[in-house]
Enzyme design. Structure first.
Site, PDB file in Angstrom:
ATOM      1  N   HIS A  17       0.845  -1.207   0.000  1.00  0.00           N
ATOM      2  CA  HIS A  17       0.000   0.000   0.000  1.00  0.00           C
ATOM      3  C   HIS A  17       0.879   1.254   0.000  1.00  0.00           C
ATOM      4  O   HIS A  17       0.624   2.200  -0.753  1.00  0.00           O
ATOM      5  CB  HIS A  17      -0.883   0.054   1.250  1.00  0.00           C
ATOM      6  CG  HIS A  17      -1.904  -1.034   1.364  1.00  0.00           C
ATOM      7  ND1 HIS A  17      -2.128  -1.720   2.532  1.00  0.00           N
ATOM      8  CD2 HIS A  17      -2.786  -1.536   0.469  1.00  0.00           C
ATOM      9  CE1 HIS A  17      -3.110  -2.602   2.361  1.00  0.00           C
ATOM     10  NE2 HIS A  17      -3.511  -2.511   1.107  1.00  0.00           N
ATOM     11  N   LYS A  41     -17.386  -6.869   4.436  1.00  0.00           N
ATOM     12  CA  LYS A  41     -16.217  -7.477   5.078  1.00  0.00           C
ATOM     13  C   LYS A  41     -16.461  -7.567   6.577  1.00  0.00           C
ATOM     14  O   LYS A  41     -16.982  -6.646   7.189  1.00  0.00           O
ATOM     15  CB  LYS A  41     -14.953  -6.637   4.809  1.00  0.00           C
ATOM     16  CG  LYS A  41     -14.352  -6.908   3.433  1.00  0.00           C
ATOM     17  CD  LYS A  41     -12.902  -6.439   3.346  1.00  0.00           C
ATOM     18  CE  LYS A  41     -12.342  -6.624   1.941  1.00  0.00           C
ATOM     19  NZ  LYS A  41     -11.003  -6.074   1.772  1.00  0.00           N
ATOM     20  N   ARG A  91      -2.138  -6.163  -8.221  1.00  0.00           N
ATOM     21  CA  ARG A  91      -1.079  -7.126  -7.912  1.00  0.00           C
ATOM     22  C   ARG A  91      -0.967  -8.183  -8.999  1.00  0.00           C
ATOM     23  O   ARG A  91       0.095  -8.590  -9.383  1.00  0.00           O
ATOM     24  CB  ARG A  91      -1.364  -7.838  -6.588  1.00  0.00           C
ATOM     25  CG  ARG A  91      -0.995  -7.019  -5.400  1.00  0.00           C
ATOM     26  CD  ARG A  91      -1.660  -7.524  -4.167  1.00  0.00           C
ATOM     27  NE  ARG A  91      -3.095  -7.273  -4.240  1.00  0.00           N
ATOM     28  CZ  ARG A  91      -3.892  -7.289  -3.203  1.00  0.00           C
ATOM     29  NH1 ARG A  91      -3.416  -7.591  -2.023  1.00  0.00           N
ATOM     30  NH2 ARG A  91      -5.167  -7.027  -3.335  1.00  0.00           N
ATOM     31  N   SER A 129      -3.061  -7.474   3.184  1.00  0.00           N
ATOM     32  CA  SER A 129      -3.301  -7.332   4.617  1.00  0.00           C
ATOM     33  C   SER A 129      -3.581  -8.694   5.241  1.00  0.00           C
ATOM     34  O   SER A 129      -3.221  -8.950   6.397  1.00  0.00           O
ATOM     35  CB  SER A 129      -4.472  -6.387   4.870  1.00  0.00           C
ATOM     36  OG  SER A 129      -4.170  -5.105   4.382  1.00  0.00           O
TER      37      SER A 129
HETATM   38  P1  ADP Z   1      -5.888  -6.027   0.855  1.00  0.00           P
HETATM   39  O1  ADP Z   1      -6.769  -6.292   2.036  1.00  0.00           O
HETATM   40  O2  ADP Z   1      -6.002  -7.069  -0.230  1.00  0.00           O
HETATM   41  O3  ADP Z   1      -4.468  -5.737   1.196  1.00  0.00           O
HETATM   42  P2  ADP Z   1      -7.092  -3.347   0.487  1.00  0.00           P
HETATM   43  O4  ADP Z   1      -8.568  -3.306   0.290  1.00  0.00           O
HETATM   44  O5  ADP Z   1      -6.593  -2.841   1.787  1.00  0.00           O
HETATM   45  O6  ADP Z   1      -6.523  -4.796   0.138  1.00  0.00           O
HETATM   46  O7  ADP Z   1      -6.328  -2.631  -0.708  1.00  0.00           O
HETATM   47  C1  ADP Z   1      -6.536  -1.330  -1.120  1.00  0.00           C
HETATM   48  C2  ADP Z   1      -5.943  -1.148  -2.492  1.00  0.00           C
HETATM   49  O8  ADP Z   1      -4.542  -1.445  -2.465  1.00  0.00           O
HETATM   50  C3  ADP Z   1      -6.521  -2.015  -3.604  1.00  0.00           C
HETATM   51  O9  ADP Z   1      -6.559  -1.245  -4.779  1.00  0.00           O
HETATM   52  C4  ADP Z   1      -5.516  -3.132  -3.717  1.00  0.00           C
HETATM   53  O10 ADP Z   1      -5.522  -3.707  -5.012  1.00  0.00           O
HETATM   54  C5  ADP Z   1      -4.240  -2.409  -3.449  1.00  0.00           C
HETATM   55  N1  ADP Z   1      -3.173  -3.259  -2.931  1.00  0.00           N
HETATM   56  C6  ADP Z   1      -3.247  -4.102  -1.882  1.00  0.00           C
HETATM   57  N2  ADP Z   1      -2.061  -4.728  -1.673  1.00  0.00           N
HETATM   58  C7  ADP Z   1      -1.212  -4.251  -2.630  1.00  0.00           C
HETATM   59  C8  ADP Z   1       0.142  -4.545  -2.995  1.00  0.00           C
HETATM   60  N3  ADP Z   1       0.867  -5.438  -2.323  1.00  0.00           N
HETATM   61  N4  ADP Z   1       0.665  -3.861  -4.038  1.00  0.00           N
HETATM   62  C9  ADP Z   1      -0.097  -2.978  -4.725  1.00  0.00           C
HETATM   63  N5  ADP Z   1      -1.368  -2.680  -4.462  1.00  0.00           N
HETATM   64  C10 ADP Z   1      -1.940  -3.316  -3.441  1.00  0.00           C
END
Ligand code: ADP
Length: 167
Positions: A17, A41, A91, A129
């Site tokens: 992130h 969620k 990703r 996450s």
């Molecule tokens: P997650 O729970 O899968 O980590 P979130 O809902 O918190 O996802 O993610 C918010 C945004 O960040 C989404 O657009 C997701 O695709 C992106 N994201 C999550 N992890 C990564 C990563 N490792 N690299 C790039 N973008 C990411």
């Protein structure tokens, strides 16, 4: 003023992130990192307010980043806050299909709203996450996964939820 929104659950924020946040902040005058509370969620490791605090800790040194939280549709938040761009991180191809659908729904809800996609840096492609929460549960070293400022917060919470490390 070019203002963009980077929405997500951020439960908790990861290095993947943060990589997207830094790159997007360099492209816009202002980036709002938005903890969007998704009714589908389950309740997470951290409350929405706690996620905001963790995000603030790790984005403290980036002056054009703001952190906020919303319980409504992201498209409505964007309209109210005069932002016309949503930033999403990709990703893998598997992220693509649902993200494209969501982008179309959002532009239907607010026609001025565009979604842009930033590819993850390959070194974070495996990171989510959910992975962080699993690693924390088993007491793994989190330094390759999350910013160092919040490692203690995550370890403390994992310990409170799961008790002693399950090593
Ligand atoms: P997650 O729970 O899968 O980590 P979130 O809902 O918190 O996802 O993610 C918010 C945004 O960040 C989404 O657009 C997701 O695709 C992106 N994201 C999550 N992890 C990564 C990563 N490792 N690299 C790039 N973008 C990411």
């Amino acid at each position: 003023m070019k203002r963009a929104i980077y929405p997500g659950s951020f439960d908790p924020v990861t290095l993947g992130h943060l990589n997207i946040i830094k790159r997007a902040a360099a492209m816009f005058d202002e980036l709002i990192v938005l903890v969007s509370v998704n009714s589908s969620k389950n309740s997470g490791m951290f409350s929405p307010d706690e996620r905001v605090e963790l995000l603030r800790k790790v984005t403290d040194s980036i002056p054009n980043v703001k952190v906020d939280c919303c319980y409504e549709l992201v498209a409505d938040y964007a309209r109210q806050n005069r932002a016309k761009v949503l930033v999403k991180g990709l990703r893998a191809v598997s992220d693509y299909e649902s993200e494209i659908q969501l982008a179309m729904v959002n532009s239907k809800l607010y026609s001025k709203l565009d979604t842009i996609f930033l590819y993850t840096s390959p070194k974070y492609a495996y990171l989510s996450s959910t992975v962080v929460k699993e690693m924390a549960r088993y007491g793994a070293d989190l330094s390759d996964f999350v910013p160092r400022q919040i490692i203690g917060d995550i370890e403390t919470r994992a310990h409170a939820i799961h008790g002693k490390k399950e090593k």
